[in-house]
Design a protein around this motif. Sequence first.
Motif, PDB file in Angstrom:
ATOM      1  N   THR A  72       0.829  -1.212   0.000  1.00 54.70           N
ATOM      2  CA  THR A  72       0.000   0.000   0.000  1.00 54.70           C
ATOM      3  C   THR A  72       0.864   1.264   0.000  1.00 54.70           C
ATOM      4  O   THR A  72       0.459   2.290  -0.545  1.00 54.70           O
ATOM      5  CB  THR A  72      -0.964   0.048   1.209  1.00 54.70           C
TER       6      THR A  72
ATOM      7  N   ILE B 116      -8.630   0.258  -2.345  1.00 56.59           N
ATOM      8  CA  ILE B 116      -7.853  -0.990  -2.411  1.00 56.59           C
ATOM      9  C   ILE B 116      -8.710  -2.078  -3.055  1.00 56.59           C
ATOM     10  O   ILE B 116      -8.242  -2.826  -3.908  1.00 56.59           O
ATOM     11  CB  ILE B 116      -7.351  -1.400  -1.015  1.00 56.59           C
TER      12      ILE B 116
ATOM     13  N   SER C 120      -7.944  -3.990  -6.531  1.00 57.01           N
ATOM     14  CA  SER C 120      -7.909  -5.452  -6.509  1.00 57.01           C
ATOM     15  C   SER C 120      -8.782  -6.042  -7.607  1.00 57.01           C
ATOM     16  O   SER C 120      -8.370  -6.965  -8.311  1.00 57.01           O
ATOM     17  CB  SER C 120      -8.366  -5.952  -5.140  1.00 57.01           C
TER      18      SER C 120
ATOM     19  N   VAL D 279      -5.742  -9.190  -2.017  1.00 49.40           N
ATOM     20  CA  VAL D 279      -5.444  -8.297  -0.900  1.00 49.40           C
ATOM     21  C   VAL D 279      -4.975  -9.165   0.260  1.00 49.40           C
ATOM     22  O   VAL D 279      -5.611 -10.173   0.596  1.00 49.40           O
ATOM     23  CB  VAL D 279      -6.690  -7.474  -0.489  1.00 49.40           C
TER      24      VAL D 279
ATOM     25  N   SER E  58      -4.270  -8.995   4.214  1.00 49.28           N
ATOM     26  CA  SER E  58      -4.563  -8.081   5.319  1.00 49.28           C
ATOM     27  C   SER E  58      -4.917  -8.835   6.589  1.00 49.28           C
ATOM     28  O   SER E  58      -5.476  -9.919   6.536  1.00 49.28           O
ATOM     29  CB  SER E  58      -5.736  -7.175   4.923  1.00 49.28           C
TER      30      SER E  58
END
Length: 109
Positions: A19, A33, A37, A44, A46
Amino acid sequence: MPRALVSLLNDHGHDAVHTRDLPAGNATKDHEINRISIAELRVVVSKDGDFYNSFAAKNEPHKLLHIATGNITNKQLLALITINLDLIIRSLESGAVVSVDNNYVVVIH
């Protein structure tokens, strides 16, 4: 996620972006985001439960690797991903969400 995770993924032949490297850096909003994606067919990665909830509610992001380990060191995280990378990749090929904790890799279709 640590920047070293991007290096690990790139070293294994995956096109990973942190990021911090996006135009708004770490201030990039979750919806942006998700948009990136979907547009770029990216996964992603996370720990943020908001991405997990977003996928459940809106089928966004494109795919998600959810790190559900709680607080662990970056070294432990990188070791966990390295040990399970082949399984994670295979799982993401067959499912949209893969959740990894200290003991399990779970695929959600």
